[in-house]
Design a protein around this motif. Structure first.
Motif, PDB file in Angstrom:
ATOM      1  N   ALA A 165       1.040  -1.214   0.094  1.00  0.00           N
ATOM      2  CA  ALA A 165      -0.178   0.019  -0.133  1.00  0.00           C
ATOM      3  C   ALA A 165       0.847   1.180   0.034  1.00  0.00           C
ATOM      4  O   ALA A 165       0.531   2.253  -0.735  1.00  0.00           O
ATOM      5  N   ARG A 166       1.950   1.107   0.717  1.00  0.00           N
ATOM      6  CA  ARG A 166       2.999   2.285   0.860  1.00  0.00           C
ATOM      7  C   ARG A 166       3.484   2.619  -0.374  1.00  0.00           C
ATOM      8  O   ARG A 166       3.638   3.717  -0.956  1.00  0.00           O
ATOM      9  N   ARG A 167       4.050   1.613  -1.213  1.00  0.00           N
ATOM     10  CA  ARG A 167       4.618   1.584  -2.548  1.00  0.00           C
ATOM     11  C   ARG A 167       3.655   2.150  -3.487  1.00  0.00           C
ATOM     12  O   ARG A 167       3.845   2.951  -4.420  1.00  0.00           O
ATOM     13  N   GLN A 168       2.251   1.830  -3.479  1.00  0.00           N
ATOM     14  CA  GLN A 168       1.253   2.313  -4.433  1.00  0.00           C
ATOM     15  C   GLN A 168       1.052   3.915  -4.254  1.00  0.00           C
ATOM     16  O   GLN A 168       0.908   4.317  -5.094  1.00  0.00           O
ATOM     17  N   LEU A 169       1.106   4.133  -2.788  1.00  0.00           N
ATOM     18  CA  LEU A 169       0.734   5.665  -2.430  1.00  0.00           C
ATOM     19  C   LEU A 169       1.981   6.266  -3.109  1.00  0.00           C
ATOM     20  O   LEU A 169       1.995   7.398  -3.712  1.00  0.00           O
ATOM     21  N   ALA A 170       3.239   5.800  -2.830  1.00  0.00           N
ATOM     22  CA  ALA A 170       4.363   6.587  -3.385  1.00  0.00           C
ATOM     23  C   ALA A 170       4.587   6.474  -4.795  1.00  0.00           C
ATOM     24  O   ALA A 170       4.575   7.879  -5.580  1.00  0.00           O
ATOM     25  N   GLN A 171       3.731   5.665  -5.454  1.00  0.00           N
ATOM     26  CA  GLN A 171       4.051   5.503  -7.225  1.00  0.00           C
ATOM     27  C   GLN A 171       2.730   6.731  -7.476  1.00  0.00           C
ATOM     28  O   GLN A 171       3.114   7.374  -8.594  1.00  0.00           O
ATOM     29  N   GLU A 172       1.723   6.497  -6.813  1.00  0.00           N
ATOM     30  CA  GLU A 172       0.549   7.557  -7.164  1.00  0.00           C
ATOM     31  C   GLU A 172       1.316   9.104  -6.711  1.00  0.00           C
ATOM     32  O   GLU A 172       1.136  10.139  -7.537  1.00  0.00           O
ATOM     33  N   ALA A 173       1.852   9.183  -5.752  1.00  0.00           N
ATOM     34  CA  ALA A 173       2.721  10.809  -5.796  1.00  0.00           C
ATOM     35  C   ALA A 173       3.554  11.001  -6.718  1.00  0.00           C
ATOM     36  O   ALA A 173       3.577  12.111  -7.177  1.00  0.00           O
ATOM     37  N   ILE A 174       4.504  10.236  -7.022  1.00  0.00           N
ATOM     38  CA  ILE A 174       5.349  10.306  -8.146  1.00  0.00           C
ATOM     39  C   ILE A 174       4.320  10.615  -9.604  1.00  0.00           C
ATOM     40  O   ILE A 174       5.010  11.490 -10.157  1.00  0.00           O
ATOM     41  N   ARG A 175       3.338   9.813  -9.828  1.00  0.00           N
ATOM     42  CA  ARG A 175       2.719  10.065 -10.984  1.00  0.00           C
ATOM     43  C   ARG A 175       2.184  11.379 -10.982  1.00  0.00           C
ATOM     44  O   ARG A 175       2.076  12.080 -11.902  1.00  0.00           O
TER      45      ARG A 175
END
Length: 420
Positions: A165-175
């Motif tokens: 979940a943290r990785r997905q949030l981080a990827q969304e933030a990067i996007r």
């Protein structure tokens, strides 16, 4: 009576285990941090099963391909296993086993049983325990190891899900960051480049990532004067896009106040130093053309030299200074001047163009570019740019480019321009 007592004990143990699993599940649902989950795991096993010794090793995700195992909880042992690396020969174990049957004499000899924790046939954790009955086939011991395995699986999978979940949030933030940077960058480029008798300007931009650090511009200063420029900022993403946005705003503001190139470059260098605090720099080339006197003034601030094609000759425009943002004041500043230009092609670009490599690790290079431009000097600029891309694609075998590629072409025919 003895059988009744045994059944009663087994029932109480089962009830205790179910209550423990319920408490752990509630803790997970309450989104407790990873450290708290490991503390609950530690307490539950010590209180409910009276385990004397335990070491839990968990597989940690690495950016590299290598796997790393880390001891997350440890109690009752003579050795601090949080400082001990997990031996490789334990890694293939996928069923509950006696440690003495697996291990050569080592620190892990103080444990009795090894319990692997699997998820989708992948070992996520290894639990070393001591204190359960020696007979691994005894029902009570089977119950204990099964509970440890189940509890460990619940905890480890929950932590893995939290990491996901943290990785997905981080990827969304990067996007989101890249999306914002793209929008910022799009505002940098001029919306309309001139295509008129005697003056044609064409630009091409291919970012290596979704956001690059390149910038080009065309500014009509007066009826007789125009400015063209190209720049490349160090770094990528939002910081680079914001720095280049500030740079563009500064350039356009200064250009309204003066047409003196040295003053423009000095002021831009000051602005970059203030904005980037010496952490980023910008390579920059700017040229001003006076159609009445047919004179081209230019300054190259650490940028790869643009090419001037005039009367079938190619000239590299390399007079100038160092990159902007490195020194304040600039250590030297030279202005190049070229006179009596009637019909010419100015081609400015970033180094991603010439530093494209083929399968043999050969660089496209300046010589190939000069030859191509000389051959295509009379072509319409859109056709010229397409020919450059076609040649690059053929050269590198159609692979993705290794860097941003930006190039800007300016064709001037003074006789037609003066008539306009």
């Amino acid at each position: 009576m003895k059988i009744t007592d045994t059944l009663q004990n087994q029932f109480e143990l089962k009830e205790l285990e179910l209550n423990s699993l319920l408490e752990v599940t509630q803790a997970i649902n309450n989104n407790l941090p990873e450290a708290s989950l490991y503390k609950i795991y530690n307490f539950t096993l010590r209180a409910n099963l009276s385990i004397k010794k335990l070491a839990l090793y968990v597989l940690q995700e690495q950016e590299s391909l290598s796997e790393q195992w880390e001891c997350k909880t440890n109690f009752g042992t003579n050795t601090s296993f949080d400082k001990v690396s997990l031996p490789q020969h334990f890694l293939p174990i996928q069923k509950i086993s006696y440690v003495r049957d697996l291990d050569e004499p080592s620190l892990f000899g103080e444990f009795d049983i090894l319990i692997p924790v699997l998820h989708k046939e992948r070992v996520l954790a290894l639990v070393f325990v001591s204190g359960l009955k020696k007979d691994i086939d005894a029902s009570s011991t089977q119950t204990g190891t099964t509970f440890i395995q189940a509890l460990s699986n619940i905890i480890i999978v929950a932590i893995e899900n939290k990491k996901l979940a943290r990785r997905q949030l981080a990827q969304e933030a990067i996007r989101k960051e890249m999306e914002i940077a793209q929008q910022v960058q799009q505002f940098l480029f001029p919306k309309n480049l001139p295509r008129q008798p005697g003056l044609s300007v064409e630009a091409s931009y291919v970012p290596h990532y979704s956001v690059g650090g390149d910038y080009y511009d065309f500014i009509q200063l007066t009826t007789n004067y125009f400015l063209v420029c190209i720049a490349d900022v160090s770094g990528k993403g939002i910081p680079a896009a914001l720095l280049m946005s500030n740079f563009q705003a500064a350039l356009r503001t200064i250009a309204r106040q003066t047409m003196n190139l040295k003053e423009i470059v000095n002021e831009l260098n000051y602005q970059v130093m203030q904005s980037a605090n010496g952490e980023n720099f910008i390579t920059f080339f700017a040229a001003i053309f006076d159609k009445e006197s047919r004179k081209l003034l230019y300054i190259n601030a650490g940028h790869i030299p643009p090419l001037l094609i005039y009367q079938n000759q190619v000239t590299q425009l390399d007079q100038g200074t160092v990159m902007l943002g490195s020194f304040q004041p600039l250590p030297f500043l030279n202005q190049g001047v070229i006179y009596d230009l009637d019909d010419f092609l100015l081609f400015a670009y970033t180094d991603g163009l010439t530093e494209t490599f083929n399968a043999n690790e050969e660089e496209f290079g300046i010589e190939r570019l000069e030859q191509l431009l000389t051959q295509q000097a009379s072509s319409e600029l859109p056709s010229l740019h397409q020919e450059i891309f076609d040649t690059l694609t053929e050269f590198n075998g159609g692979k993705e480019y290794d860097d941003d590629i930006t190039f800007l072409s300016v064709r001037v025919d003074t006789s037609q321009l003066m008539q306009g």
